[in-house]
Design a protein around this motif. Sequence first.
Motif, PDB file in Angstrom:
ATOM      1  N   LEU A 149       0.893  -1.182  -0.063  1.00 43.99           N
ATOM      2  CA  LEU A 149      -0.018  -0.054  -0.202  1.00 43.99           C
ATOM      3  C   LEU A 149       0.794   1.223  -0.161  1.00 43.99           C
TER       4      LEU A 149
ATOM      5  N   GLU B  83      -7.590  -1.742  -2.992  1.00 43.86           N
ATOM      6  CA  GLU B  83      -8.604  -2.374  -2.212  1.00 43.86           C
ATOM      7  C   GLU B  83      -8.491  -3.741  -1.994  1.00 43.86           C
TER       8      GLU B  83
ATOM      9  N   TYR C 118      -5.848  -4.042   1.086  1.00 41.16           N
ATOM     10  CA  TYR C 118      -6.942  -3.753   2.544  1.00 41.16           C
ATOM     11  C   TYR C 118      -7.737  -4.871   2.772  1.00 41.16           C
TER      12      TYR C 118
ATOM     13  N   GLY D 198     -10.965  -1.871  10.456  1.00 38.14           N
ATOM     14  CA  GLY D 198     -10.413  -0.503   9.950  1.00 38.14           C
ATOM     15  C   GLY D 198      -9.952  -1.047   8.428  1.00 38.14           C
ATOM     16  N   TYR D 199      -9.325  -2.057   8.265  1.00 36.15           N
ATOM     17  CA  TYR D 199      -8.583  -2.407   6.851  1.00 36.15           C
ATOM     18  C   TYR D 199     -10.069  -2.773   5.939  1.00 36.15           C
TER      19      TYR D 199
ATOM     20  N   LYS E  88     -11.484   0.464   4.721  1.00 38.51           N
ATOM     21  CA  LYS E  88     -10.604   1.123   3.785  1.00 38.51           C
ATOM     22  C   LYS E  88     -10.614   0.397   2.430  1.00 38.51           C
ATOM     23  N   ALA E  89     -10.985  -1.078   2.216  1.00 34.79           N
ATOM     24  CA  ALA E  89     -10.982  -1.715   1.270  1.00 34.79           C
ATOM     25  C   ALA E  89     -12.419  -1.320   0.614  1.00 34.79           C
TER      26      ALA E  89
ATOM     27  N   GLN F 133     -13.761   1.519   0.740  1.00 35.60           N
ATOM     28  CA  GLN F 133     -13.654   2.808   0.291  1.00 35.60           C
ATOM     29  C   GLN F 133     -13.028   3.099  -1.157  1.00 35.60           C
ATOM     30  N   PHE F 134     -12.029   2.209  -1.157  1.00 32.32           N
ATOM     31  CA  PHE F 134     -11.435   1.903  -2.420  1.00 32.32           C
ATOM     32  C   PHE F 134     -11.685   1.065  -3.748  1.00 32.32           C
TER      33      PHE F 134
END
Length: 257
Positions: free
Chosen positions: A133, A142, A145, A163-164, A167-168, A170-171
Amino acid sequence: MIRGLCRCLFFILLSSMLGLAWGQQESSRALSDARSRARIHAELGAAYFQAGNPAVALEELEIALASDSSYFPAYSIRGLVLASLKENAKAEEDFKRAMALAPKDPEVNNNYGWYLCETGKPRQSISFFLEALKSPLYETPERAYANAGSCALKAGDQDEALGYLLKALQFSKDGGALPRMLLARLFYQQGRLDEARIYLADAMKLIEPPSAEILWLGIRLERKLGNRLAESSYVAQLRSRHPTSSEYQDFLKGNFE
């Protein structure tokens, strides 16, 4: 006489320089051709592996590395193929070779991290996903994550996994089927069943046909919620689509947890 000798020496020198330049050009062209062949066959190997044909995938990767033994993506891909065949010692060698050639490459780090996670080292794997990353050129953050989230779950760290996975999501460019399924599993483990159901339903819309893993999660989730009709629907799909899966065997044995 001296002038003629100088002219002769000049043409000899020029001829030598032109010959050297031509030789370098030919060498550069040969290297470029070898690298192109390696790339093409490595991509074919990856495609065959994804299509479920590891034997042909290995043949293509052998050709890739015979063309250019320094083409590190071929080692990384072959490591994944060998790991899927449970040839872990050979897979480890390939991953180590890829890491030695390209220690900062995001795909190499992501693949090696996944291998470590799948071979019982989930906590150790996460540092490789995080290394992947760091690259601003990484086109699929993604994946790293989502892998980090999945492996954090295996390591028993639910907060880090959450949290991860967020984020995954989100991307994600494809709706985030994998992180949604993993979030459903996480919330199921935490007893947040209504939230788990929402994420599972979203994942089901994106995964076609549904995997044994997602159907098995649906069975257990609806069983806990007391929705027998929905549970039966998931059972019917698991039976018809994945009758030989370990998930269906667990269902038959009543191993719901």
